[in-house]
Design a protein around this motif. Structure first.
Motif, PDB file in Angstrom:
ATOM      1  N   VAL A   1       0.825  -1.140  -0.118  1.00  0.00           N
ATOM      2  CA  VAL A   1      -0.116  -0.008   0.045  1.00  0.00           C
ATOM      3  C   VAL A   1       0.782   1.105   0.003  1.00  0.00           C
ATOM      4  O   VAL A   1       0.528   2.115  -0.686  1.00  0.00           O
TER       5      VAL A   1
ATOM      6  N   VAL B   1      -4.892   1.265  -9.560  1.00  0.00           N
ATOM      7  CA  VAL B   1      -4.303   0.178  -8.920  1.00  0.00           C
ATOM      8  C   VAL B   1      -4.148  -0.871  -9.904  1.00  0.00           C
ATOM      9  O   VAL B   1      -2.977  -1.255  -9.987  1.00  0.00           O
TER      10      VAL B   1
ATOM     11  N   LEU C   1      -2.959  -5.120  -1.682  1.00  0.00           N
ATOM     12  CA  LEU C   1      -3.919  -4.258  -2.170  1.00  0.00           C
ATOM     13  C   LEU C   1      -5.528  -4.615  -1.948  1.00  0.00           C
ATOM     14  O   LEU C   1      -6.175  -3.773  -1.551  1.00  0.00           O
TER      15      LEU C   1
END
Length: 287
Positions: A29, A48, A73
């Protein structure tokens, strides 16, 4: 520490994730936020996915590393942020089926024989003789060596599971010699910093130095000793389910990748270390 980071760590701790997993997920992250220079809660799902492709194509990370980022994630957005799957999806990377490079007996003999530092030699032999992961080596304490039952207690291995592995007679001799000379207290392999064990980086550095000295050029770090442990036991005729238990594999499929080696031999082998012919180390000079 930001409130968002603390919440994610709390979410992982309450679910019993290991320290290594917590660190890995947190780093995933953090890397995403640094890439976009924004807080991760302000990053869109498409961004992402683009970041994961960037890691794979531009930074050329291995599939396994990309999957670690992916899991971290997914945990952040699904658990910490509370986003359901339909609103956020990261396609998983398919792991190519690659067999690890293996150390042969000649390389193992060179590795151990040319390592004259007693502590370093004991670390390397423990990794091979018991098939331990790097993190498991660092957490060993002297009390985990049970010479009466010839077992090693591995506390909180991968998946926070305890297990016992057979103690090699030759390793026991090596550890006793190391203990007599170095007298470790508490941790079996202590760090130069009082009261702390060797770090994983410290253990990896010991292997890198020793493998370079031994002229070993095969790709991979100290985990190669764990691979050698499994394949050498398989060659010695130890049953696959027994190897699975010794290595702490949750699924037998993980252990089955070693089936490319033929079985046969002595099924009573406690450890492949006992099959190596190693020269005796010279006694250190006094005075």
């Amino acid at each position: 520490m930001t409130p968002l980071r603390k919440k994610m760590i709390d979410d992982m701790v309450v679910r019993g994730l290991s320290e290594n997993t917590i660190q890995s997920y947190t780093n995933a992250v953090t890397g995403l936020a640094r890439h976009y220079k924004r807080s991760p809660d302000r990053i869109e799902p498409r961004e992402v996915q683009d970041y994961l492709l960037f890691l794979l194509r531009d930074r050329e990370l291995a599939w396994g590393s990309c999957n670690c980022h992916r899991h971290g994630l997914r945990f952040f957005y699904r658990i910490t942020m509370g986003l359901p799957d339909p609103h956020f999806y990261i396609p998983g990377a398919k792991q190519p089926k690659r067999l690890p490079e293996l150390l042969n007996r000649e390389e193992l003999v060179r590795l151990f024989s040319l390592t004259v530092n007693r502590k370093h030699r004991a670390v390397l032999m423990t990794a091979y003789a018991a098939g331990l992961r790097c993190s498991e080596i660092t957490r060993l304490q002297a009390s985990d060596i049970d010479s009466s039952r010839m077992l090693i207690r591995v506390e909180q291995g991968k998946g926070n599971k305890d297990r016992y592995v057979p103690l090699s007679p030759r390793l026991l001799e090596e550890l006793r010699d190391y203990w007599r000379r170095c007298r470790p207290e508490g941790w079996l392999f202590p760090s130069p910093i009082a009261g702390r064990p060797l770090t994983r980086h410290g253990v990896s550095r010991i292997y890198r130095t020793a493998s370079k000295r031994a002229g070993i050029e095969k790709a991979g770090g100290i985990h190669l000793l764990r691979h050698a442990y499994a394949t050498d036991l398989l060659q010695a005729g130890v049953a696959l389910h027994d190897i699975q238990r010794r290595m702490g594999h949750t699924s037998p499929r993980t252990t089955m990748r070693y089936l490319h080696l033929a079985q046969g031999g002595d099924r009573s082998t406690p450890s492949p270390l006992d099959l190596l012919e190693l020269p005796e180390l010279p006694n250190p000079r006094r005075g």
